[in-house]
Write a protein that holds these residues in place. Structure first.
Motif, mmCIF file in Angstrom:
data_model
loop_
_atom_site.group_PDB
_atom_site.id
_atom_site.type_symbol
_atom_site.label_atom_id
_atom_site.label_comp_id
_atom_site.label_asym_id
_atom_site.label_seq_id
_atom_site.Cartn_x
_atom_site.Cartn_y
_atom_site.Cartn_z
ATOM 1 N N ARG A 252 0.811 -1.225 0.000
ATOM 2 C CA ARG A 252 0.000 0.000 0.000
ATOM 3 C C ARG A 252 0.838 1.266 0.000
ATOM 4 O O ARG A 252 0.426 2.293 -0.551
ATOM 5 C CB ARG A 252 -0.939 0.000 1.211
ATOM 6 N N HIS A 253 2.011 1.234 0.621
ATOM 7 C CA HIS A 253 2.835 2.434 0.694
ATOM 8 C C HIS A 253 3.644 2.666 -0.579
ATOM 9 O O HIS A 253 4.307 3.691 -0.719
ATOM 10 C CB HIS A 253 3.775 2.358 1.894
ATOM 11 N N ALA A 254 3.557 1.700 -1.505
ATOM 12 C CA ALA A 254 4.304 1.845 -2.753
ATOM 13 C C ALA A 254 3.480 2.510 -3.847
ATOM 14 O O ALA A 254 4.054 3.019 -4.820
ATOM 15 C CB ALA A 254 4.786 0.471 -3.236
ATOM 16 N N PHE A 255 2.156 2.530 -3.731
ATOM 17 C CA PHE A 255 1.360 3.058 -4.841
ATOM 18 C C PHE A 255 0.273 4.033 -4.416
ATOM 19 O O PHE A 255 -0.359 4.651 -5.273
ATOM 20 C CB PHE A 255 0.727 1.908 -5.637
ATOM 21 N N LEU A 256 0.020 4.176 -3.120
ATOM 22 C CA LEU A 256 -0.974 5.143 -2.660
ATOM 23 C C LEU A 256 -0.292 6.267 -1.895
ATOM 24 O O LEU A 256 0.600 6.021 -1.080
ATOM 25 C CB LEU A 256 -2.018 4.474 -1.760
ATOM 26 N N SER A 257 -0.714 7.486 -2.147
ATOM 27 C CA SER A 257 -0.180 8.621 -1.404
ATOM 28 C C SER A 257 -0.744 8.617 0.009
ATOM 29 O O SER A 257 -1.718 7.928 0.316
ATOM 30 C CB SER A 257 -0.548 9.930 -2.107
ATOM 31 N N SER A 258 -0.134 9.413 0.873
ATOM 32 C CA SER A 258 -0.628 9.502 2.251
ATOM 33 C C SER A 258 -2.067 10.017 2.275
ATOM 34 O O SER A 258 -2.894 9.549 3.061
ATOM 35 C CB SER A 258 0.285 10.413 3.075
ATOM 36 N N SER A 259 -2.397 10.971 1.397
ATOM 37 C CA SER A 259 -3.754 11.503 1.340
ATOM 38 C C SER A 259 -4.753 10.419 0.937
ATOM 39 O O SER A 259 -5.835 10.302 1.515
ATOM 40 C CB SER A 259 -3.832 12.664 0.356
ATOM 41 N N SER A 260 -4.379 9.619 -0.064
ATOM 42 C CA SER A 260 -5.266 8.549 -0.526
ATOM 43 C C SER A 260 -5.460 7.496 0.559
ATOM 44 O O SER A 260 -6.570 6.976 0.734
ATOM 45 C CB SER A 260 -4.698 7.901 -1.789
ATOM 46 N N ARG A 261 -4.382 7.179 1.285
ATOM 47 C CA ARG A 261 -4.509 6.188 2.361
ATOM 48 C C ARG A 261 -5.425 6.701 3.467
ATOM 49 O O ARG A 261 -6.286 5.974 3.965
ATOM 50 C CB ARG A 261 -3.132 5.830 2.914
ATOM 51 N N LEU A 262 -5.231 7.943 3.877
ATOM 52 C CA LEU A 262 -6.017 8.495 4.980
ATOM 53 C C LEU A 262 -7.490 8.619 4.617
ATOM 54 O O LEU A 262 -8.373 8.170 5.359
ATOM 55 C CB LEU A 262 -5.463 9.863 5.380
ATOM 56 N N ARG A 263 -7.774 9.221 3.469
ATOM 57 C CA ARG A 263 -9.175 9.424 3.095
ATOM 58 C C ARG A 263 -9.830 8.117 2.670
ATOM 59 O O ARG A 263 -11.011 7.894 2.948
ATOM 60 C CB ARG A 263 -9.256 10.460 1.978
ATOM 61 N N HIS A 513 0.344 5.540 10.317
ATOM 62 C CA HIS A 513 -0.806 6.450 10.208
ATOM 63 C C HIS A 513 -0.420 7.858 10.662
ATOM 64 O O HIS A 513 -0.799 8.856 10.032
ATOM 65 C CB HIS A 513 -1.957 5.908 11.052
ATOM 66 N N GLN A 514 0.350 7.951 11.733
ATOM 67 C CA GLN A 514 0.801 9.256 12.221
ATOM 68 C C GLN A 514 1.710 9.947 11.204
ATOM 69 O O GLN A 514 1.627 11.166 11.003
ATOM 70 C CB GLN A 514 1.529 9.088 13.554
ATOM 71 N N ILE A 515 2.566 9.173 10.540
ATOM 72 C CA ILE A 515 3.437 9.746 9.512
ATOM 73 C C ILE A 515 2.603 10.257 8.337
ATOM 74 O O ILE A 515 2.871 11.333 7.779
ATOM 75 C CB ILE A 515 4.467 8.697 9.041
ATOM 76 N N ASP A 516 1.564 9.493 7.950
ATOM 77 C CA ASP A 516 0.668 9.953 6.891
ATOM 78 C C ASP A 516 -0.008 11.264 7.283
ATOM 79 O O ASP A 516 -0.169 12.178 6.459
ATOM 80 C CB ASP A 516 -0.393 8.888 6.596
ATOM 81 N N LEU A 517 -0.411 11.366 8.543
ATOM 82 C CA LEU A 517 -1.032 12.607 9.018
ATOM 83 C C LEU A 517 -0.047 13.774 8.956
ATOM 84 O O LEU A 517 -0.415 14.892 8.567
ATOM 85 C CB LEU A 517 -1.538 12.420 10.450
ATOM 86 N N GLU A 518 1.205 13.518 9.344
ATOM 87 C CA GLU A 518 2.227 14.558 9.281
ATOM 88 C C GLU A 518 2.462 15.007 7.835
ATOM 89 O O GLU A 518 2.602 16.195 7.549
ATOM 90 C CB GLU A 518 3.532 14.046 9.891
ATOM 91 N N GLU A 519 2.479 14.034 6.925
ATOM 92 C CA GLU A 519 2.696 14.368 5.516
ATOM 93 C C GLU A 519 1.520 15.158 4.952
ATOM 94 O O GLU A 519 1.696 16.098 4.175
ATOM 95 C CB GLU A 519 2.902 13.079 4.720
ATOM 96 N N GLU A 520 0.299 14.796 5.352
ATOM 97 C CA GLU A 520 -0.878 15.526 4.907
ATOM 98 C C GLU A 520 -0.868 16.944 5.479
ATOM 99 O O GLU A 520 -1.196 17.917 4.785
ATOM 100 C CB GLU A 520 -2.139 14.772 5.360
ATOM 101 N N LYS A 521 -0.496 17.062 6.726
ATOM 102 C CA LYS A 521 -0.418 18.380 7.360
ATOM 103 C C LYS A 521 0.634 19.248 6.663
ATOM 104 O O LYS A 521 0.418 20.443 6.417
ATOM 105 C CB LYS A 521 -0.061 18.196 8.834
#
Length: 525
Positions: A252-263, A513-521
């Motif tokens: 999942r971390h190879a083809f989805l962006s952090s925004s796509s994973r979170l939403r 998940h926290q890293i994805d949130l940081e990247e989205e922020k």
């Protein structure tokens, strides 16, 4: 259908309210939904919810299985592969055999083929029910891993049995070598098609100029594509969705962006929440129609209930025997091969044996039985099979579901040393992430660190967990550096998850998940 639309909206609202009530009184929502559906079904003037039997699998199964595959840990699945495999395949097959012979012996008009059909329907325990119940009690990680892994695979094995039995009933013959070839193709073809379709969608996500909305839509289409393609070539659609889902989840971390994973996570949670609620409500709402079918066939309600209770007893005893049989087999096997746990104890098999609640897949399989045979004749014993399935689901959900939490608290499960303690693991991971981040800055961006307030702020955070003034504007260069640091942290977490068995993957996913949130922020600043 449009005239009943307000009723459907009321059902959805009622599902939400009942799940809120379940959380409040600490009762698993599948139990409340089934009982509520049963109660509502006897209210005069209530519309009948009807779904085409041929569509029941396609509507519900692919997304539910796909979401379960994403939620499962491949690491845990592989670690407990022997016991998961035995319960998902061997126990399901033996359960179907037991149900077939009991039904053939005690239920008038039930051939062995019909018995196997019923066995394929009721043999797989329901993961949603178990997860909803175990949410209110603390159980060892190994138990939840085994139950989740079993639920992914037992659906496939039971539905393969169901399909062959249905063919035997409709054609009146069973050729073993044709069945063996078909079984092999269903397993190998299903897994292969799932991986292939998964790879196609992975490449589509990576190569096409998609945004978050497009990514989410593609993830919604993916399980249906896996299931339909496999079924079109007579392979196992369930195995296709499971194998493809596990493959895409792992990458999942190879083809989805952090925004796509979170939403996407939020969308999928809501979607599956609604599907599960509708299915369990549908179980209760469908009872009057089933009873009416029994009356048409001249079958006594009390007699049919007795048959249902008999099959339920066979399932409960069979799972208990299987659980303690697995304990004995593990002790014997430990003398010859390396096993995950040489001494699982006697309490764990008791709980594992009692977690045999049936639900979504059993209902879907029963409702998918065609109303007529190919020659136009009525499918034999269809209404009785539906009613027995309903009794099995209702009794196991209510009896086992309501007593399981009390049983777990009463016997006190041992605290197995499978994983590091949660607090210790989180502390270790935080220290390693901070160390990796500081090392990266010192090696690659020492000058920028000395000149940038925000990099210094991050260093202070990692060193002292102090807060700094948030009014400074973050430059694109600093954003790029921080993005690289987050990528390094993500790589470290994935490496640790892959190579350190004793770290619970749920904790790893929490940090990811926290890293994805940081990247989205960072993206929104």
């Amino acid at each position: 259908m449009i005239e009943h639309f307000p009723f459907y909206l009321i059902v959805v609202v009622l599902i939400v309210l009942l799940i809120m009530l379940g959380n409040k009184i600490k009762v698993a929502y599948p139990v409340l939904l089934v009982l509520a559906g049963l109660f509502i079904s006897f209210v005069p003037g209530i519309p009948v919810l009807k779904i085409d039997p041929e569509l029941i699998f396609i509507i519900f199964l692919p997304p539910l299985l796909y979401e379960a595959s994403w939620a499962n840990s491949w690491k845990e699945l592989w670690h407990w592969r022997r016991i998961i495999g035995s319960f998902a395949f061997v126990v399901v097959f033996l359960t179907a055999i037991s149900v077939a012979f009991v039904a053939n012996s005690f239920i008038p008009g039930f051939s062995l083929a019909l018995g196997f059909l019923l066995g394929g329907i009721v043999s797989p325990p329901d993961a949603v029910s178990a997860s909803a119940i175990l949410k209110f009690v603390k159980v060892p990680k190994r138990m939840s891993s085994i139950l989740e892994g079993e639920s992914l695979l037992n659906d496939a094995s039971s539905l393969i049995i169901f399909r062959f039995a249905a063919i035997a009933v409709t054609t009146g013959q069973f050729v073993w070598y044709n069945a063996a070839f078909s079984f092999t193709w269903m397993v190998i073809g299903g897994i292969g098609i799932g991986l292939l379709v998964g790879l196609v969608f992975l490449k589509a996500h990576k190569k096409l100029p998609t945004d978050v909305n497009m990514d989410i839509i593609l993830t919604l289409v993916t399980p249906y594509a896996m299931y339909i393609v496999a079924e079109e070539v007579h392979a196992s659609g369930v195995l296709s969705v499971v194998s493809g889902g596990l493959f895409l989840s792992y990458h999942r971390h190879a083809f989805l962006s952090s925004s796509s994973r979170l939403r996407g996570e939020n969308v999928w949670q809501s979607f599956v929440f609604l599907l599960n609620g509708l299915v369990f409500m549908l179980i209760g709402l469908d009872l009057p129609e089933i009873i009416a079918g029994l009356k048409k066939e001249g079958i006594s309600f009390y007699q049919a209930t007795g048959y249902g209770l008999l099959i339920t007893l066979v399932l409960i005893i069979g799972r208990m025997v299987a659980a303690y049989g697995a304990l004995i087999t593990t002790k014997i096997a430990s003398h010859f091969i390396t096993v995950a746990d040489k001494n699982p104890g006697t309490k764990t098999p008791l709980i594992l044996g009692w977690t045999g609640m049936r639900g979504v897949v059993s209902l879907a399989a029963a409702l998918s039985i065609p109303i007529t045979l190919d020659n136009g004749a009525a499918f034999p014993q269809r209404n009785l099979i539906l009613y027995i399935t309903f009794v099995v689901i209702l009794v196991t959900l209510v009896a086992q579901g309501l007593t399981l939490p009390a049983m777990i608290k009463k016997i006190g499960l041992p605290d197995f040393d499978d994983h590091l303690p949660g607090e210790e693991t989180e502390k270790q991971i935080r220290e390693e992430l901070a160390r990796e981040s500081l090392q990266y800055l010192n090696l690659h961006h020492k000058i920028e660190t000395e000149q940038s307030f925000h990099l210094q702020k991050m260093i202070r955070y990692w060193e002292n967990q102090l807060q700094a003034d948030e009014t400074h504007v973050v430059s694109d260069e600093i954003k790029s550096i921080y993005k690289n640091i987050l990528d390094r942290q993500r790589e470290l977490l994935l490496f640790k998850n892959k190579n350190e068995q004793r770290i619970d993957e749920e904790i790893i996913r929490k940090f990811l998940h926290q890293i994805d949130l940081e990247e989205e922020k960072l993206r929104l600043e």
